[in-house]
Design a protein around this motif. Structure first.
Motif, mmCIF file in Angstrom:
data_model
loop_
_atom_site.group_PDB
_atom_site.id
_atom_site.type_symbol
_atom_site.label_atom_id
_atom_site.label_comp_id
_atom_site.label_asym_id
_atom_site.label_seq_id
_atom_site.Cartn_x
_atom_site.Cartn_y
_atom_site.Cartn_z
ATOM 1 N N VAL A 139 72.043 20.848 160.144
ATOM 2 C CA VAL A 139 72.506 19.490 160.433
ATOM 3 C C VAL A 139 73.773 19.197 159.643
ATOM 4 C CG1 VAL A 139 71.947 17.067 160.109
ATOM 5 C CG2 VAL A 139 70.279 18.578 161.102
ATOM 6 N N ILE A 141 75.978 21.300 158.732
ATOM 7 C CA ILE A 141 77.074 22.018 159.394
ATOM 8 C C ILE A 141 77.573 21.198 160.582
ATOM 9 C CG2 ILE A 141 77.648 24.039 160.787
ATOM 10 C CD1 ILE A 141 75.955 25.702 158.965
ATOM 11 N N GLY A 142 76.617 20.701 161.384
ATOM 12 C CA GLY A 142 76.998 19.877 162.531
ATOM 13 C C GLY A 142 77.784 18.655 162.098
ATOM 14 N N ILE A 143 77.310 17.990 161.039
ATOM 15 C CA ILE A 143 77.998 16.789 160.558
ATOM 16 C C ILE A 143 79.400 17.144 160.091
ATOM 17 C CG2 ILE A 143 77.996 15.059 158.718
ATOM 18 C CD1 ILE A 143 74.950 15.063 158.942
ATOM 19 N N ILE A 145 81.309 19.552 161.163
ATOM 20 C CA ILE A 145 82.168 19.788 162.331
ATOM 21 C C ILE A 145 82.633 18.451 162.910
ATOM 22 C CG2 ILE A 145 82.248 20.713 164.681
ATOM 23 C CD1 ILE A 145 80.221 22.797 163.842
#
Lengths: 340, 352
Positions: A139, A141-143, A145
């Motif tokens: 999560v 990592i997603g944030i 990006i």
């Protein structure tokens, strides 16, 4: 002090090696260099500059990594969006400093804003997936990006430089001899004042963190949480509040470090991953969850980077990496880390 | 206990019969795809999906069967590409040695595998999130090193004009040959992974994932299995890396930059880490999004540059709602559909 004595009695050889290195470095820094040494290693001024840049870069790394390591130590949460918080803080700080003209004002504003974002992240995201380390990491990592692209959208691809205030611009003369003139007068080293200030600020913040952690009730709760958070929760402490406080503090620190980084380097897309990686290496070298470890790791990594940049420019990155690999191979928990 | 067994043993299926019908259909479709799609779709969408899928597959092997999320796979692939450029021919004749293909391709795979194994040997000393951090740090070091080193990796510019050898007189960079080349490599790696998972080694690896302490008590070397898994995954990543370099005809430090390294993780997670087909599905979604995102975003009235935002939000949604990726969503949907159809059928579950 007890720790130090323990260490020297348990590892006499290592203690001796460390002592020799420290004394040697101190001599290299303080004494004027004999001509033979100048021939072998170049001018002393260059060496001193590399050391000072390394230490000040280490101070910046420490500011970024201390929040990272604290969050990790307490919540076992690797926040890979930490670099984004750093860059976001830098951008906001740039905006505040530009529009109001007060450099110092940027710090509390950024601390509050980025800290609030940290609160939001902890409360809305990480609390929902407690204990699922891998998912939390994904999560973040997603944030990171998403945040990186939003920042690119708003601030564009150009690089920004936060201007330091007048009272911090210009050089300061340090009581360090850089060379001896032909008439026998020593030449003292000059160094940008803003970097010296940042170094002092990092030391003060580090000491303050140490004091809070070791001498206050909140610090006691945090240390207890690092050791065993289930027992702490079972003994009636509202651990979620401790988590929130620590996460907000870590995020705020990263944001303030962004202003510092934007003042003595620059802010541009990509700096977020650079500082995330620096934090990773720093806490891997120093030991996860340890504030003194983060300080030690930051100074080592900063020095390795800057000295490498001066004496072996092609391989400076590899030095950092080699240090990390050596630590992993011989002391996987990090130099000052505790084995879990 | 033999008399308890039913009198008629279940029919033994031959290998071909054991393959379910949908797989036949998809396989046939993929084989005749050049008749259906244009060159752009073949080269840019399918070719790229197969390659990214292979590299993500190598991550799936480590994460799904070994429980180790490694971010080094893209760097392993890029290293293989670099070795092909250095030992083979490229637009930089000062560095490239111009060795024949039967020498430089195996050497590239070998060197990349050694590198991946070495990183694995370092990474298995750590667990869980530490593995992610360490492999990410090594991947970053690889990126910065290739960017700064000019004597071997030619620094910032990298190598251009790296072309596949004209084997059998075919130009493998033409759309249709390249499509079949990548399809073949992807199928082979997929088959290798499926086969590996059923070998004693693969089963032991999954045992190590589930309970390392018990496996080591049973006499299995936990670290040896994990490191060997890294070697196996590195071979697949290396082949994928060589294909990437051929497709772009160049290899630069950015081939394995941090965003690319993260993309592989995104692809594998979005597709699903539990089955070897997941990474390919993730790769197909990723390439379609990346190729068409600007059109879609324009249609929605946004700037076409916000591709990363779409990917990031999609990734977040998948991680939030379905940790098993798109495959997990599909399985959940199917089991729900099955349950409801069973409930409706007279004499179904209700009658039991």
């Amino acid at each position: 002090m007890g720790n130090l004595q323990n260490f020297s009695t348990r590892h006499p050889i290592w203690a001796l090696v460390i002592l020799v290195v420290v004394v040697g470095l101190a001599w290299l820094i303080i004494a004027p260099w004999p001509p033979g040494l100048e021939q072998a290693m170049g001018r002393k001024r260059i060496f001193l500059n590399a050391i000072l840049s390394g230490v000040t870069l280490g101070a910046l790394y420490f500011l970024v990594a201390s929040g990272f390591t604290l969050v990790f130590g307490l919540m076992r949460n690797v926040n890979l969006a930490h670099g984004s918080l750093y860059l976001l803080g830098g951008y906001i700080g740039f905006g505040v400093a530009e529009s109001t003209g007060y450099w110092l004002l940027a710090f509390p504003v950024v601390f509050i804003l980025v800290g609030a974002l940290g609160l939001l992240l902890q409360h809305q995201v990480f609390r929902r997936m407690e204990g699922e380390e891998l998912r939390q990491t994904m999560v973040t990592i997603g944030i990171s990006i998403v945040l990186a692209d939003l920042m690119l959208w708003y601030w564009g691809g150009q690089s920004y430089q936060v201007l330091s205030p007048d009272w911090l611009t210009g050089p300061a003369t340090l009581p360090l001899i850089s060379s001896i003139q032909s008439n026998g007068d020593p030449v003292y080293l000059t160094y940008p004042r803003v970097r010296i200030a940042i170094l002092f600020a990092a030391i003060v913040i580090g000491l303050a963190m140490w004091l809070v952690l070791n001498r206050s009730r909140l610090g006691m709760l945090i240390r207890a949480g690092v050791d065993d958070r289930e027992i702490l929760a079972a003994s009636g402490v509202r651990i979620q509040y401790v988590f929130l406080a620590v996460f907000a503090f870590g995020a705020g620190m990263a944001g303030m470090a962004g202003i510092v980084g934007g003042t003595f380097q620059s802010l541009s897309p990509g700096e977020d991953t650079r500082f995330l990686l620096a934090s990773l290496v720093v806490v891997i070298v120093g030991g996860m969850g340890s504030i003194p470890g983060a300080a030690l790791g930051a100074v080592i990594v900063g020095l390795a980077e800057q000295i490498g940049l001066v004496y072996a420019p092609t391989y400076s990155v590899v030095f950092t990496f080699l240090i990390m690999a050596a630590v992993l191979a011989f002391r996987p928990q990090g130099l000052l880390g505790a084995r879990h | 206990m033999a008399h308890v067994l039913p009198a008629t043993e279940p029919e033994r299926l031959t290998v071909l019969e054991a393959i379910p019908t949908p797989v036949w259909v998809i396989g046939l479709l993929l084989l005749i795809m050049p008749a259906l799609a244009n060159n752009f779709v073949l080269f840019q969408i399918f070719g790229w999906s197969f390659i990214l899928g292979m590299i993500a597959l190598s991550l799936m092997v480590l994460a799904g069967y070994g429980g180790m999320v490694s971010l080094i796979q893209m760097s392993v692939g890029a290293l293989a590409g670099y070795v092909v450029a250095i030992l083979g021919t490229s637009g930089i004749p000062q560095i490239s040695l111009g060795w024949p293909w039967w020498l430089h391709i195996p050497l590239a795979i070998l060197i990349a595998t050694l590198f991946g194994t070495l990183v694995g040997a370092l990474a298995v000393r750590t667990e869980g999130i530490y593995t992610i951090m360490i492999t990410l740090a090594i991947a970053a070091a690889f990126f910065y090193f290739t960017r700064q080193n000019y004597s071997i990796f030619n620094g910032y510019t990298g190598f251009n004009n790296v072309l596949p050898p004209a084997l059998f007189g075919i130009d493998w960079r033409q759309a249709v040959p390249f499509y079949y080349l990548t399809l073949g490599c992807a199928t082979l790696s997929y088959g290798a992974v499926v086969w590996m998972a059923r070998t004693p080694f693969g089963l032991a690896l999954q045992g190590v994932r589930d309970n390392p302490r018990r496996m080591s008590a049973l006499g299995f070397s936990v670290n040896a299995h994990r490191i060997l898994a890294y070697s196996f995954a590195s071979v697949i990543a290396a082949v994928g890396g060589i294909l990437i370099v051929w497709q772009n005809a160049q290899v630069v430090p950015g081939t394995a930059g941090i965003p690319q390294v993260i993309d592989i993780l995104v692809i594998a997670v979005v597709g699903g880490l539990r089955r070897p087909i997941g990474p390919f599905i993730g790769a197909l979604i990723y390439t379609i999004l990346s190729v068409f995102s600007s059109d879609i975003l324009h249609a929605l009235g946004m700037s076409g540059e916000r591709f990363k935002l779409v990917v990031g939000l999609g990734f977040l949604a998948v991680v939030f709602f379905s940790p098993d990726g798109v495959l997990g969503l599909w399985e959940r949907y199917r089991s729900r559909a099955e349950r409801s159809s069973r409930d409706l059928r007279p004499g179904g579950e209700a009658a039991l």
